[in-house]
Design a protein around this motif. Structure first.
Motif, PDB file in Angstrom:
ATOM      1  N   THR A  77       0.760  -1.131  -0.113  1.00  0.00           N
ATOM      2  CA  THR A  77      -0.616   0.001  -0.085  1.00  0.00           C
ATOM      3  C   THR A  77       0.870   0.856   0.129  1.00  0.00           C
ATOM      4  OG1 THR A  77      -1.698  -1.176   1.228  1.00  0.00           O
ATOM      5  CG2 THR A  77      -1.451   0.454   1.256  1.00  0.00           C
ATOM      6  N   ALA A  78       1.948   1.217   0.756  1.00  0.00           N
ATOM      7  CA  ALA A  78       2.711   2.805   0.680  1.00  0.00           C
ATOM      8  C   ALA A  78       3.719   3.267   0.251  1.00  0.00           C
ATOM      9  CB  ALA A  78       3.258   2.440   2.081  1.00  0.00           C
ATOM     10  N   LEU A  79       4.124   1.415  -0.435  1.00  0.00           N
ATOM     11  CA  LEU A  79       4.836   2.003  -1.502  1.00  0.00           C
ATOM     12  C   LEU A  79       4.443   1.613  -2.972  1.00  0.00           C
ATOM     13  CD1 LEU A  79       8.514  -0.297  -0.047  1.00  0.00           C
ATOM     14  CD2 LEU A  79       8.090   2.186  -0.279  1.00  0.00           C
ATOM     15  N   ASP A 107       0.992  -6.775   5.119  1.00  0.00           N
ATOM     16  CA  ASP A 107       0.413  -5.081   4.813  1.00  0.00           C
ATOM     17  C   ASP A 107      -0.331  -4.485   5.672  1.00  0.00           C
ATOM     18  OD1 ASP A 107      -0.106  -2.844   4.405  1.00  0.00           O
ATOM     19  OD2 ASP A 107       0.150  -2.791   2.248  1.00  0.00           O
ATOM     20  N   PRO A 108      -0.129  -4.547   6.965  1.00  0.00           N
ATOM     21  CA  PRO A 108      -1.689  -4.135   7.958  1.00  0.00           C
ATOM     22  C   PRO A 108      -2.384  -3.855   7.211  1.00  0.00           C
ATOM     23  CG  PRO A 108       0.331  -3.853   8.988  1.00  0.00           C
ATOM     24  CD  PRO A 108       1.161  -4.428   7.707  1.00  0.00           C
ATOM     25  N   ARG A 109      -2.047  -2.605   6.555  1.00  0.00           N
ATOM     26  CA  ARG A 109      -3.129  -1.268   5.827  1.00  0.00           C
ATOM     27  C   ARG A 109      -4.287  -2.344   4.803  1.00  0.00           C
ATOM     28  NH1 ARG A 109       0.128   3.016   3.939  1.00  0.00           N
ATOM     29  NH2 ARG A 109      -1.894   4.493   3.207  1.00  0.00           N
ATOM     30  N   THR A 110      -4.345  -3.624   4.760  1.00  0.00           N
ATOM     31  CA  THR A 110      -5.509  -4.474   3.528  1.00  0.00           C
ATOM     32  C   THR A 110      -6.458  -4.727   4.260  1.00  0.00           C
ATOM     33  OG1 THR A 110      -3.710  -6.283   4.218  1.00  0.00           O
ATOM     34  CG2 THR A 110      -3.262  -4.837   2.338  1.00  0.00           C
ATOM     35  N   GLY A 111      -6.211  -4.639   5.877  1.00  0.00           N
ATOM     36  CA  GLY A 111      -7.343  -5.149   6.897  1.00  0.00           C
ATOM     37  C   GLY A 111      -7.448  -6.766   7.197  1.00  0.00           C
TER      38      GLY A 111
END
Length: 295
Positions: A77-79, A107-111
């Motif tokens: 997500t970040a990169l 990736d924690p941001r993928t829930g």
């Protein structure tokens, strides 16, 4: 058929377990990070070969009579870049189970997808822990939306390793490549350790400039460990050296940050630290074997 990892390390024959080794490229040549980030970190660390293959890592550690925990960082997500698959790392580790120990990364941001992937990596691939880099992945680990992930990992019975402190990735770039150091303040992990007492958290690296915070948390919470990667031991803060040889001697781990620092360079500097010889085997092998349930 994919081979599930099961450790086959002869603890009586290895001289050390390096708990922090990066896999920076897969067998197709796909890199873990966008090109500008490893180039900057190589200059920062003045390192040599930056992208050894996973098989060469296994061969090198076998020649050293050491085991190594290997992982990548999933920061899609970040990169905006697909990561090296942790399942592939686990499969390669299974073929070298006498020297390699795979950690996964999600990736924690993928829930919910991160929670599902974490479960598959443990149950199907056999990973023995997870690596997170809050600054590179761009997230605050204390935020409530990530609690389900920490609960899931705790339930899976494996540790979570978090980058803390200063960051060589992005160092020297304008704006640090957009990477925020504040996400790697160990104080953000105090809440995670408090709310998830069944989860073993490893603070990666001397947490400069927040070493006293890391020390305090580790002394306060028995589920917090510290790995000693990313710095030559000759530069370790005095307070960390004192605790590694004393009150935290059962929860401090040998770790290099290979390929940025070699075991030979790290161990040569470690030999000069004022740590009792009776404690050294704990740091080099025994603590990791206990944390990773290798015994």
């Amino acid at each position: 058929m994919t081979q599930r990892y099961e450790p086959a390390i002869d603890l009586a024959s290895v001289t050390a377990i390096d708990t922090h080794v990066h896999v920076e490229i897969d067998d197709t040549g796909h890199p873990a990070l966008p090109q500008e980030l490893p180039a900057a970190s190589a200059a920062y660390f003045r390192s040599g070969e930056r992208t050894p293959s996973l098989q060469s890592i296994a061969d090198d550690y076998r020649a050293r009579r050491m085991a190594a925990v290997v992982f990548t960082v999933d920061a899609r997500t970040a990169l905006g870049q697909e990561p090296i698959p942790s399942a592939w790392i686990a499969e390669q580790a299974a073929r070298n189970a006498d020297v390699l120990i795979p950690f996964g990364s999600v990736d924690p941001r993928t829930g919910a997808a991160a929670v599902d992937l974490a479960r598959r990596l443990v149950e199907e691939s056999g990973v023995r822990g997870f690596k997170f880099h809050p600054s590179l992945q761009g997230f605050d680990p204390s935020a409530p939306e990530y609690a389900p992930l920490w609960s899931a990992i705790a339930g899976l019975g494996v540790p979570a390793l978090f980058h803390t402190g200063q960051n060589g990735i992005g160092a020297g770039l304008r704006g640090g490549g957009g990477i925020r150091l504040g996400y790697s303040n160990p104080l953000l992990l105090d809440a995670v350790a408090a709310e998830h007492p069944d989860l073993d958290l490893v603070f990666a690296h001397p947490s400069v400039p927040w070493q006293e915070e890391a020390n305090s948390i580790a002394l306060h919470k028995a589920n917090v460990w510290i790995d000693l990667s990313g710095w030559s031991p000759k530069y370790f803060p005095e307070s960390l050296v004192k605790l590694a040889g004393g009150a935290l001697s059962d929860r401090v781990l040998f770790a290099t940050d290979y390929p940025l620092i070699t075991p030979e360079k790290w161990l040569a500097a470690f030999a000069d630290l004022p740590i009792d010889d009776a404690v050294r085997p704990k740091i080099l092998t025994n603590n990791a074997a206990r944390l990773l349930r290798l015994a």
